[in-house]
Write an enzyme that holds these catalytic residues in place. Sequence first.
Site, PDB file in Angstrom:
ATOM      1  N   ARG A 173      37.240 -29.236  22.741  1.00 28.46           N
ATOM      2  CA  ARG A 173      36.252 -28.349  23.370  1.00 28.46           C
ATOM      3  C   ARG A 173      36.907 -27.064  23.880  1.00 28.46           C
ATOM      4  O   ARG A 173      36.348 -25.963  23.743  1.00 28.46           O
ATOM      5  CB  ARG A 173      35.564 -29.080  24.520  1.00 28.46           C
ATOM      6  CG  ARG A 173      34.475 -28.273  25.200  1.00 28.46           C
ATOM      7  CD  ARG A 173      33.731 -29.101  26.231  1.00 28.46           C
ATOM      8  NE  ARG A 173      32.696 -28.307  26.888  1.00 28.46           N
ATOM      9  CZ  ARG A 173      32.576 -28.150  28.191  1.00 28.46           C
ATOM     10  NH1 ARG A 173      33.444 -28.729  29.016  1.00 28.46           N
ATOM     11  NH2 ARG A 173      31.616 -27.410  28.699  1.00 28.46           N
ATOM     12  N   ASN A 182      32.005 -22.440  31.128  1.00 27.65           N
ATOM     13  CA  ASN A 182      33.400 -22.882  31.163  1.00 27.65           C
ATOM     14  C   ASN A 182      33.776 -23.640  32.431  1.00 27.65           C
ATOM     15  O   ASN A 182      34.916 -24.101  32.554  1.00 27.65           O
ATOM     16  CB  ASN A 182      34.338 -21.684  31.003  1.00 27.65           C
ATOM     17  CG  ASN A 182      34.278 -21.099  29.606  1.00 27.65           C
ATOM     18  OD1 ASN A 182      33.922 -21.786  28.648  1.00 27.65           O
ATOM     19  ND2 ASN A 182      34.633 -19.826  29.486  1.00 27.65           N
ATOM     20  N   HIS A 213      30.475 -33.855  19.100  1.00 28.66           N
ATOM     21  CA  HIS A 213      29.673 -34.293  20.243  1.00 28.66           C
ATOM     22  C   HIS A 213      29.436 -35.799  20.240  1.00 28.66           C
ATOM     23  O   HIS A 213      28.699 -36.305  21.085  1.00 28.66           O
ATOM     24  CB  HIS A 213      28.338 -33.541  20.278  1.00 28.66           C
ATOM     25  CG  HIS A 213      28.466 -32.149  20.774  1.00 28.66           C
ATOM     26  ND1 HIS A 213      27.401 -31.271  20.852  1.00 28.66           N
ATOM     27  CD2 HIS A 213      29.546 -31.446  21.223  1.00 28.66           C
ATOM     28  CE1 HIS A 213      27.823 -30.106  21.322  1.00 28.66           C
ATOM     29  NE2 HIS A 213      29.115 -30.193  21.552  1.00 28.66           N
ATOM     30  N   THR A 214      30.059 -36.511  19.325  1.00 27.96           N
ATOM     31  CA  THR A 214      30.082 -37.965  19.447  1.00 27.96           C
ATOM     32  C   THR A 214      31.060 -38.385  20.536  1.00 27.96           C
ATOM     33  O   THR A 214      31.074 -39.537  20.967  1.00 27.96           O
ATOM     34  CB  THR A 214      30.493 -38.623  18.110  1.00 27.96           C
ATOM     35  OG1 THR A 214      30.151 -40.010  18.140  1.00 27.96           O
ATOM     36  CG2 THR A 214      31.988 -38.481  17.829  1.00 27.96           C
TER      37      THR A 214
END
Length: 338
Positions: free
Chosen positions: A68, A100, A196-197
């Site tokens: 990320r 952020n 995003h898993t």
Amino acid sequence: MAVALLPRHSLLLLLALGAVQAAVPPPPQAQLQLGFYARSCPRAEAIVRRVVRRRAARDRSVLPALIRLHFHDCFVRGCDGSVLIDSTPGHPAEKEAPPNLTLRMLDVVDDVKAAVERACPGVVSCADIVALAARDAAAMAGRVRYELPTGRRDGTVSSAAEVNLPSPSASFAEALSAFRSIGLGVVDLTTLLGSHTMGFCHCGLIMNRLYNYNSTSPFDPTMDTGLLAVLRRRCPPHMVTPQNQSRDVIVPMNFVAPLGPFGLDNSFYPSVLAGRAVLQIDQELASSGAARRIAAMFASRPGNFRVQFAKSMVKLGGVNVLTEKQGEVRLNCRRLNS
């Protein structure tokens, strides 16, 4: 749920086109190189990998956090390490922007930087450390392995006002427009959202989907009713305010993850196709014909997902990079050299 599939050759052609786009050479000043540090710091990549592995052994959440961090860095001013810079009085840096505030594990980059500085002072950029750490995180989380060109230089500008990442509640069209603005396409969007898993989501990012979706429905009607019930139990409306979003209740990004919350695999895609994506930006993939077909293919072919994830990460890592005499090589990733 029945899913219309493209013929296999059509899907492979679509992915091949994405690979061709990723292979288009950047301008000469933006060229990166495999083995850039082979002579100047031959142990650089091994040092990054060793530190990431050591930190991940203590806390597996390091892995999604590093992936990320790389994405957030590259999306603003390119992959130049500017997301790492601390604010100065009167000049809030990128890390102070709302998207952020929940970034984590920046101290892992500090650890890596300290280690490479001991081996090769003033040689390895913070931007390359972020990109290499994300690569190693993908390998440790899901056996996604790829060679990564290096040679990035560090940016000297970091401004919270410039942070304009795709919103977690973005529509598919908005998300695709944002990706296209940095040279990525529908294949990259559909693939990279597969990360995003991993990890967890703050309840504050999904409240509109649960309680205040639009004038005709309080909740997102595309969401599976079982998931809706679970999320409403875990994210009651009185628990969340925008002011405490970085510390509010969290829920898994994927409730059906065979490798657990810190493993990278293709299990994100069956969830999307079943209406069980937690973030709206993820569920929106099912609203686009092309993205839905890619998602369906990834859902049934995990090997294809891993291959394309590697290609899309390499492409992401080449966005608007600084090279040669541009920027600098920061001695401390959190502040400029002068």
